[in-house]
Structure formats: structure tokens, C-alpha cells
Write an enzyme that holds these catalytic residues in place. Structure first.
Site, PDB file in Angstrom:
ATOM      1  N   SER A 148       0.765  -1.233  -0.125  1.00  0.00           N
ATOM      2  CA  SER A 148       0.079   0.121  -0.228  1.00  0.00           C
ATOM      3  C   SER A 148       0.948   1.252  -0.129  1.00  0.00           C
ATOM      4  O   SER A 148       2.142   1.274   0.560  1.00  0.00           O
ATOM      5  CB  SER A 148      -0.881  -0.046   1.193  1.00  0.00           C
ATOM      6  OG  SER A 148      -1.474   1.234   1.305  1.00  0.00           O
ATOM      7  N   TYR A 161      -1.515  -0.933  10.275  1.00  0.00           N
ATOM      8  CA  TYR A 161      -1.759  -1.391   8.715  1.00  0.00           C
ATOM      9  C   TYR A 161      -0.565  -0.845   8.115  1.00  0.00           C
ATOM     10  O   TYR A 161       0.066  -1.504   7.150  1.00  0.00           O
ATOM     11  CB  TYR A 161      -3.041  -0.505   8.382  1.00  0.00           C
ATOM     12  CG  TYR A 161      -3.396  -0.632   6.835  1.00  0.00           C
ATOM     13  CD1 TYR A 161      -3.918  -2.133   6.389  1.00  0.00           C
ATOM     14  CD2 TYR A 161      -3.046   0.240   5.853  1.00  0.00           C
ATOM     15  CE1 TYR A 161      -4.053  -2.299   4.893  1.00  0.00           C
ATOM     16  CE2 TYR A 161      -3.560   0.064   4.268  1.00  0.00           C
ATOM     17  CZ  TYR A 161      -3.678  -1.101   4.183  1.00  0.00           C
ATOM     18  OH  TYR A 161      -4.043  -1.465   2.670  1.00  0.00           O
ATOM     19  N   ALA A 164       2.321  -3.273   8.681  1.00  0.00           N
ATOM     20  CA  ALA A 164       2.291  -4.338   7.901  1.00  0.00           C
ATOM     21  C   ALA A 164       2.538  -4.233   6.450  1.00  0.00           C
ATOM     22  O   ALA A 164       3.450  -5.192   5.757  1.00  0.00           O
ATOM     23  CB  ALA A 164       0.851  -4.914   8.068  1.00  0.00           C
TER      24      ALA A 164
HETATM   25  P1  NAP Z   1     -11.468  -5.698   0.012  1.00  0.00           P
HETATM   26  O1  NAP Z   1     -12.491  -5.130  -0.974  1.00  0.00           O
HETATM   27  O2  NAP Z   1     -11.879  -5.323   1.366  1.00  0.00           O
HETATM   28  O3  NAP Z   1     -11.376  -7.104  -0.161  1.00  0.00           O
HETATM   29  C1  NAP Z   1     -10.429  -7.927   0.648  1.00  0.00           C
HETATM   30  C2  NAP Z   1     -10.213  -9.047   0.097  1.00  0.00           C
HETATM   31  O4  NAP Z   1      -9.162  -9.849   0.952  1.00  0.00           O
HETATM   32  C3  NAP Z   1     -11.291 -10.303   0.331  1.00  0.00           C
HETATM   33  O5  NAP Z   1     -11.510 -10.855  -0.966  1.00  0.00           O
HETATM   34  C4  NAP Z   1     -11.153 -10.895   1.450  1.00  0.00           C
HETATM   35  O6  NAP Z   1     -11.877 -12.167   1.423  1.00  0.00           O
HETATM   36  C5  NAP Z   1      -9.861 -11.102   1.406  1.00  0.00           C
HETATM   37  N1  NAP Z   1      -9.176 -11.397   2.677  1.00  0.00           N
HETATM   38  C6  NAP Z   1      -8.870 -10.607   3.807  1.00  0.00           C
HETATM   39  N2  NAP Z   1      -8.515 -11.512   4.641  1.00  0.00           N
HETATM   40  C7  NAP Z   1      -8.475 -12.677   4.260  1.00  0.00           C
HETATM   41  C8  NAP Z   1      -7.710 -13.836   5.082  1.00  0.00           C
HETATM   42  N3  NAP Z   1      -7.422 -13.867   6.114  1.00  0.00           N
HETATM   43  N4  NAP Z   1      -7.863 -15.032   4.171  1.00  0.00           N
HETATM   44  C9  NAP Z   1      -8.382 -14.857   2.729  1.00  0.00           C
HETATM   45  N5  NAP Z   1      -8.743 -13.706   2.242  1.00  0.00           N
HETATM   46  C10 NAP Z   1      -8.724 -12.604   2.953  1.00  0.00           C
HETATM   47  O7  NAP Z   1     -10.095  -5.105  -0.202  1.00  0.00           O
HETATM   48  P2  NAP Z   1      -9.152  -4.513  -1.347  1.00  0.00           P
HETATM   49  O8  NAP Z   1      -9.383  -2.953  -1.364  1.00  0.00           O
HETATM   50  O9  NAP Z   1      -9.557  -5.267  -2.660  1.00  0.00           O
HETATM   51  O10 NAP Z   1      -7.839  -4.899  -0.933  1.00  0.00           O
HETATM   52  C11 NAP Z   1      -6.943  -5.839  -1.298  1.00  0.00           C
HETATM   53  C12 NAP Z   1      -5.389  -5.697  -1.065  1.00  0.00           C
HETATM   54  O11 NAP Z   1      -5.091  -4.239  -1.650  1.00  0.00           O
HETATM   55  C13 NAP Z   1      -5.376  -5.603   0.557  1.00  0.00           C
HETATM   56  O12 NAP Z   1      -4.152  -6.146   0.738  1.00  0.00           O
HETATM   57  C14 NAP Z   1      -5.431  -4.230   0.738  1.00  0.00           C
HETATM   58  O13 NAP Z   1      -4.564  -3.891   1.949  1.00  0.00           O
HETATM   59  C15 NAP Z   1      -4.561  -3.340  -0.476  1.00  0.00           C
HETATM   60  N6  NAP Z   1      -4.677  -2.123  -0.734  1.00  0.00           N
HETATM   61  C16 NAP Z   1      -6.131  -1.609  -0.950  1.00  0.00           C
HETATM   62  C17 NAP Z   1      -6.202  -0.277  -1.315  1.00  0.00           C
HETATM   63  C18 NAP Z   1      -7.443   0.310  -1.434  1.00  0.00           C
HETATM   64  O14 NAP Z   1      -7.498   1.750  -1.406  1.00  0.00           O
HETATM   65  N7  NAP Z   1      -8.617  -0.499  -1.808  1.00  0.00           N
HETATM   66  C19 NAP Z   1      -4.812   0.564  -1.168  1.00  0.00           C
HETATM   67  C20 NAP Z   1      -3.734  -0.051  -1.028  1.00  0.00           C
HETATM   68  C21 NAP Z   1      -3.650  -1.213  -0.784  1.00  0.00           C
HETATM   69  P3  NAP Z   1     -13.281 -12.610   2.046  1.00  0.00           P
HETATM   70  O15 NAP Z   1     -14.033 -11.203   2.019  1.00  0.00           O
HETATM   71  O16 NAP Z   1     -13.572 -13.749   1.354  1.00  0.00           O
HETATM   72  O17 NAP Z   1     -12.930 -12.769   3.520  1.00  0.00           O
END
Ligand code: NAP
Length: 251
Positions: A148, A161, A164
Site C-alpha cells: 500500500s 496497517y 504490515a
Molecule cells: P477488500 O475489497 O476489502 O477485499 C479484501 C479481500 O481480502 C477480500 O476478498 C477478502 O476475502 C480477502 N481477505 C481478507 N483477509 C483474508 C484472509 N485472512 N484470508 C483470505 N482472504 C482474506 O479490499 P481491497 O481494497 O480489494 O484490498 C486488497 C488488497 O489491496 C489488500 O491487501 C489491501 O490492503 C490492498 N490495498 C487496497 C487499497 C485500496 O484503496 N482499496 C489501497 C492499498 C492497498 P473475504 O471477503 O472472502 O474474507
């Protein structure tokens, strides 16, 4: 469809953790449309995982769904073993699963802290260690860690966060050095603000204010991350890189 025509040209076995929603779901769909064999890991959102499967089914494409809470060592290892037993190898591992939480530093409990590290950092360690054993034997592989922008700059009220995600950056660089001689590349993508459930607590006004700070004047779309993942898969000489896709918010 052009993507469908690409089927079977360069089929790789790809594991995507947290593929049920958001960025992970977008990566799964993008790579399945490129003709790769994708194992979609999910934890809580079975119906969302099924939605991804159904969307792809309409295009006569498949995805292999597997439930594993990758914050837990045994389940993370089971996920990788499932892929290895079924397909004989893992070509690409995308450590995308993650959670976020906004809290004052002094309010972060021990449980919050360990939960954050387990879901965002230890999950990548568990999955990668298991997959890499096979990659070393095959003398090829690619690991992509979804970090991130906060791992690069630090986010106020997101110390756990940010810690990590910064950990994932160190993990990426050190592992890239160690595994380079085995022809295994390790890279990270550090997104800025991307339109997913993770940011759903922001009001429209807050999003608009954030967009004013971003040179491209908009928050990102999940497909932009998926395109970068696809590029890294096609590439063969990029390793140890942290690619921040953030609309120019941080440069
Ligand atoms: P999201 O929409 O909340 O989706 C999170 C995904 O991670 C879901 O599919 C969830 O699965 C899965 N997950 C969480 N904990 C898990 C576990 N213990 N085991 C297996 N699956 C797990 O978030 P997102 O925005 O797509 O984020 C995806 C990644 O990008 C993350 O690492 C996040 O930190 C990173 N990121 C996001 C942003 C942003 O602005 N969105 C920015 C920087 C980085 P379930 O729902 O099935 O549990």
C-alpha cells in the site's frame, strides 16, 4: 473476444489470495480472461467468490475456488498444497488478501495489532514459503505482494496497517535478492486509494476532497492494479520493485 482468443497461449498456474472481492476479484477475472488457470482464495465471502465464478462462466471461462483463511498458517499452507496437488506447480502467487482499520495509535489493542499483522503480512509469509519450495525446484516463479501507499509513506491512524504494508516491502526486496539466482522474481504493488469496500467508510465528500489532492484527480479502479499484475507476469526482468499505482498522489 480478444481475451478469449489468448486462451492457452501462456497458461500459468496462479494463486490469488483474497480473490473474492475488490482488487483480488479484479485480478482473478483479468488473469482468467488472459487464459491463465486461476485459483481464487477467499475467506468469508463465499457468495462474492461465486459471483466471480458466475461472471466468468458466462464467458465460458473457469476459476478454481478454494476457501482458506491465509492469516492462519495451516490454512495458508493447505491452499498452496491444494494448488500443487491439483496442478503440479504454482507459477505465480499473488499475496493480495488484506484488511484495514482506522484507529488512533493509543487505541490499538494487542488483538488489533496481531490481527493486522497476521492478515496482511504473515499471510504472505505462510503462502510464499510454501509456494517457493516448489518454485525453487522448477527454477522459475513470480511472487507479487499487494502492499500500500501507506507502507511507503505511513498513514496517520493506520500505524498497524502501515507497519504490515511496510513489512511487505522489506519482505519483497529481501526475498527478491535471495531468490533471484533461482530465477524467481518478487515484486510488490503499492496502490493509492482504490475504489473497493475497503474505502466504503469514506463519505462522498471525503472522497472528493481526497481526489483534489491527487494529480490525476480521481481515485483508482481495481482494473489498474490487475493490469499491472498482468504486466509483471508477462515481464521477465523486473524484480525487487515496489510499483506504486496512485494517480500521482505520492511520487
Ligand atoms: P477488500 O475489497 O476489502 O477485499 C479484501 C479481500 O481480502 C477480500 O476478498 C477478502 O476475502 C480477502 N481477505 C481478507 N483477509 C483474508 C484472509 N485472512 N484470508 C483470505 N482472504 C482474506 O479490499 P481491497 O481494497 O480489494 O484490498 C486488497 C488488497 O489491496 C489488500 O491487501 C489491501 O490492503 C490492498 N490495498 C487496497 C487499497 C485500496 O484503496 N482499496 C489501497 C492499498 C492497498 P473475504 O471477503 O472472502 O474474507
Amino acid at each position: 473476444m480478444v481475451e478469449n482468443q489468448e486462451k492457452n497461449i501462456a497458461n500459468k498456474i496462479i494463486v490469488v489470495t483474497g480473490g473474492s472481492r475488490g482488487i483480488g476479484a479484479s485480478i482473478v477475472k483479468y488473469l482468467a480472461r488472459k487464459g491463465h488457470t486461476v485459483i481464487l482464495d477467499y475467506n468469508k465471502s463465499e457468495s462474492c467468490a461465486k459471483n466471480v465464478e458466475n461472471e466468468l462462466k458466462k464467458e465460458e471461462l473457469t476459476v478454481d475456488i478454494f476457501k482458506a483463511d491465509v492469516s492462519k498458517k495451516v490454512e495458508a499452507e493447505t491452499l498452496i498444497q491444494y494448488a500443487l496437488d491439483k496442478y503440479g506447480k504454482v507459477d505465480v502467487l499473488i499475496n493480495n488478501a488484506g484488511i484495514s482499520q482506522t484507529k488512533l495509535f493509543t487505541d490499538i489493542t494487542d488483538e488489533d495489532w496481531y490481527n493486522m499483522i497476521n492478515n496482511n503480512l504473515n499471510s504472505a509469509f505462510y503462502c510464499t514459503r510454501e509456494a517457493v519450495k516448489n518454485m525453487i525446484r522448477n527454477k522459475q516463479g513470480l511472487i507479487i505482494n499487494i502492499s500500500s501507499i501507506w507502507g511507503l509513506t505511513g498513514g496517520s491512524m493506520e500505524v498497524h496497517y502501515s507497519t504490515a504494508k511496510a513489512g511487505l516491502i522489506g519482505f519483497t526486496k529481501a526475498l527478491a535478492k535471495e531468490l533471484g539466482p533461482s530465477n524467481i522474481r518478487v515484486n510488490a504493488i503499492a496502490p493509492g486509494i482504490i475504489d473497493t469496500d475497503m474505502n466504503k467508510e469514506y463519505t462522498t465528500e471525503e472522497i472528493e476532497n481526497l481526489e483534489k489532492e491527487i494529480p490525476l484527480e480521481r481515485i483508482g479502479k481495481t482494473e489498474s492494479i490487475a493490469k499491472c499484475v498482468n504486466w509483471l507476469i508477462d515481464d521477465d526482468y523486473t524484480t525487487g520493485e515496489i510499483i506504486s499505482i496512485n494517480g500521482g498522489w505520492y511520487m
